[in-house]
Design a protein around this motif. Structure first.
Motif, short mmCIF file in Angstrom:
data_model
loop_
_atom_site.label_atom_id
_atom_site.label_comp_id
_atom_site.label_asym_id
_atom_site.label_seq_id
_atom_site.Cartn_x
_atom_site.Cartn_y
_atom_site.Cartn_z
N PHE A 205 4.31 1.07 2.53
CA PHE A 205 3.15 0.92 1.63
C PHE A 205 1.94 1.72 2.13
O PHE A 205 1.16 2.23 1.33
N THR A 206 1.76 1.81 3.46
CA THR A 206 0.57 2.49 4.00
C THR A 206 0.83 3.96 4.29
O THR A 206 0.01 4.62 4.92
N ALA A 207 1.99 4.49 3.84
CA ALA A 207 2.38 5.87 4.12
C ALA A 207 2.29 6.16 5.62
O ALA A 207 1.58 7.06 6.06
N LYS A 210 -1.22 5.85 7.30
CA LYS A 210 -2.25 6.86 7.01
C LYS A 210 -3.30 6.27 6.05
O LYS A 210 -4.44 6.63 6.07
N ASP A 211 -2.86 5.34 5.18
CA ASP A 211 -3.79 4.70 4.25
C ASP A 211 -3.60 3.18 4.38
O ASP A 211 -3.00 2.53 3.52
N ILE A 212 -4.13 2.64 5.47
CA ILE A 212 -3.89 1.22 5.77
C ILE A 212 -4.50 0.32 4.69
O ILE A 212 -3.83 -0.55 4.13
N LYS A 213 -5.76 0.59 4.36
CA LYS A 213 -6.46 -0.28 3.39
C LYS A 213 -5.78 -0.18 2.01
O LYS A 213 -5.41 -1.20 1.42
N GLY A 214 -5.60 1.05 1.55
CA GLY A 214 -5.01 1.26 0.22
C GLY A 214 -3.60 0.68 0.15
O GLY A 214 -3.21 0.05 -0.84
N GLY A 215 -2.84 0.88 1.21
CA GLY A 215 -1.45 0.42 1.23
C GLY A 215 -1.37 -1.10 1.22
O GLY A 215 -0.57 -1.68 0.46
N LEU A 216 -2.22 -1.74 2.02
CA LEU A 216 -2.17 -3.21 2.06
C LEU A 216 -2.66 -3.81 0.74
O LEU A 216 -2.13 -4.81 0.27
N GLU A 217 -3.64 -3.13 0.15
CA GLU A 217 -4.12 -3.62 -1.15
C GLU A 217 -3.05 -3.46 -2.24
O GLU A 217 -2.88 -4.35 -3.08
N ALA A 218 -2.29 -2.37 -2.17
CA ALA A 218 -1.20 -2.17 -3.15
C ALA A 218 -0.14 -3.25 -2.98
O ALA A 218 0.41 -3.78 -3.95
N MET A 219 0.10 -3.59 -1.72
CA MET A 219 1.11 -4.61 -1.42
C MET A 219 0.65 -5.98 -1.95
O MET A 219 1.42 -6.72 -2.56
#
Ligand code: GLC
Length: 396
Positions: A205-207, A210-219
């Motif tokens: 999810f965080t690629a 590399k995109d921790i915030k965006g990835g966790l929010e998508a999850m």
């Protein structure tokens, strides 16, 4: 006197006969391996036992939870037990076992058998190489991927998925669009329980962070959304497979063996299923074979490891797993057994693999990641706290 000699002779002959009979009994080799929801592990053990008479492998069926299995094994191996001969190790903690001296180097045995390190899956071999010595051979390599119902998803959306031309938000929208069709009550299932699988999914999810915030929010958006089951926070690979294989979800993130499960026990059939890479790359996983340092059956243990990595062993394993012996990737029987190998979406997933953090104390890093991520996903912490927790864990 004569009678005594005859009696003695009979006794000697009887003992001789007994020892011959005893020598004919196969040596039992204990194989500590995780539970397998496909028939492959038992089948490869049966094939080895049928192929020779010197050894008999017995499977000690362990837990399927990687972290819990690590602890079980450490407790036994640390105590110097010879209970297990061959042990199955997750790629993320095999190096730790080598460094701790729980397993033995295989270099000499490999040399004698004419086996070369470079002929086997590079990532797997590297995860069990320590201080210039090779401690493992592959059990099977793994990578995360997206399974989708090709009989439900439109051809156009299917093509986007296979090409990897989509985001997590696109997947969520597709899950919403298709859920409920052909009895697939859920849109998307993946692993978000508090265990190692959560780290693998968050890595995707965080690629690769590399995109921790965006990835966790998508999850979290997926979890909070109606496209995932209400109890998605308890989902491991088992619950995921149970849902998808029974035709209850349109999309699922899982490892290659779920293809084998669809074939062996699926309500749905493989011609209803497509394979795609994941938006943030595919986490590399897999399991390795090693020999307990205190094994009393080292020879038999290595014979089994060698068999598993031979053409015969790999053909049996390929009903559910990827080959770790590189030459088998193009073997006719292997390719016939495992359709994934010739699927475009699978090939695309292979091109976007990423690794979990590498650390000598991997389990501590993993625990810290799990805590930080799970707290946020289950609604007990903010995304900022989760990002901080993840960053701290990755820095260690
Ligand atoms: C699979 C992978 C392994 C990973 C585990 C997480 O078994 O092969 O590497 O740690 O899933 O649940």
């Amino acid at each position: 006197m004569k009678k005594l000699t005859i009696l003695l002779l009979i006794a000697v002959l009887a003992i001789g006969g007994l020892t011959t009979a005893m020598a004919a009994e196969p040596v039992v080799v204990k194989f500590a391996a995780q539970g397998d929801s496909t028939p492959a592990t038992q089948a490869v053990i049966d094939a080895f036992n049928a192929a020779q008479t010197a050894y008999k492998v017995e499977w000690v069926d362990m837990t399927n939870d990687s972290g819990a299995m690590r602890e079980q094994l450490i407790t036994t191996l640390k105590a110097g037990s010879s209970e297990y001969d061959v042990v199955s190790l997750d790629v993320v903690w095999a190096g730790e076992f080598a460094a701790a001296g729980y397993i033995q180097p295989l270099d000499m045995m490999m040399d004698e058998a004419g086996l070369k390190i470079e002929d086997y899956n590079a990532g797997s071999m590297a995860s069990g190489s320590y201080a210039g010595k090779q401690y493992v051979m592959p059990f099977f390599p793994d990578l995360g991927m997206l399974y989708f119902r090709s009989d439900i998803v439109s051809e156009e959306d299917g093509a986007k998925l296979i090409a990897g031309d989509y985001t997590w938000a696109d997947l969520q929208a597709m899950a919403e669009k298709y859920m409920g069709q052909v009895g697939a009550k859920d849109g998307f299932v993946f692993q978000s329980a508090l265990y190692e699988g959560l780290v693998c999914n968050a890595n995707e999810f965080t690629a690769n962070w590399k995109d921790i915030k965006g990835g966790l929010e998508a999850m979290k958006a997926m979890i909070d959304d109606k496209t995932t089951p209400d109890n998605i926070m308890t989902y491991t690979e088992g619950e995921t497979a149970n849902s998808f294989v029974k035709g209850e979800s349109v999309f699922a993130r899982n490892w290659p063996y779920m293809w084998g499960m669809i074939k062996s026990e699926g309500t749905i059939k493989t011609d209803q299923v497509g394979i795609a890479p994941l938006p943030g790359g595919s986490t590399v996983g897999g399991w390795l074979l090693a020999i307990n340092k205190n094994s009393e059956n080292t020879e038999g243990a290595f014979e089994f490891i060698k068999f598993l990595n031979s053409e015969a062993g790999q053909i049996v394993m390929s009903q559910a797993y990827l080959p770790g012996f590189n030459a088998m990737l193009t073997n006719e029987d292997v390719v016939k057994n495992n359709e994934l190998l010739s699927m475009e979406g699978f090939q695309n997933a292979l091109k976007t693999t990423t690794a979990r953090p590498v650390s000598a104390e991997y389990s501590k890093v993993s625990d810290a990641l799990q805590q930080a991520i799970h707290g946020y996903l289950s609604g007990t912490g903010t995304v900022e706290d989760a990002v901080k927790g993840v960053e701290t864990a990755l820095a260690n």
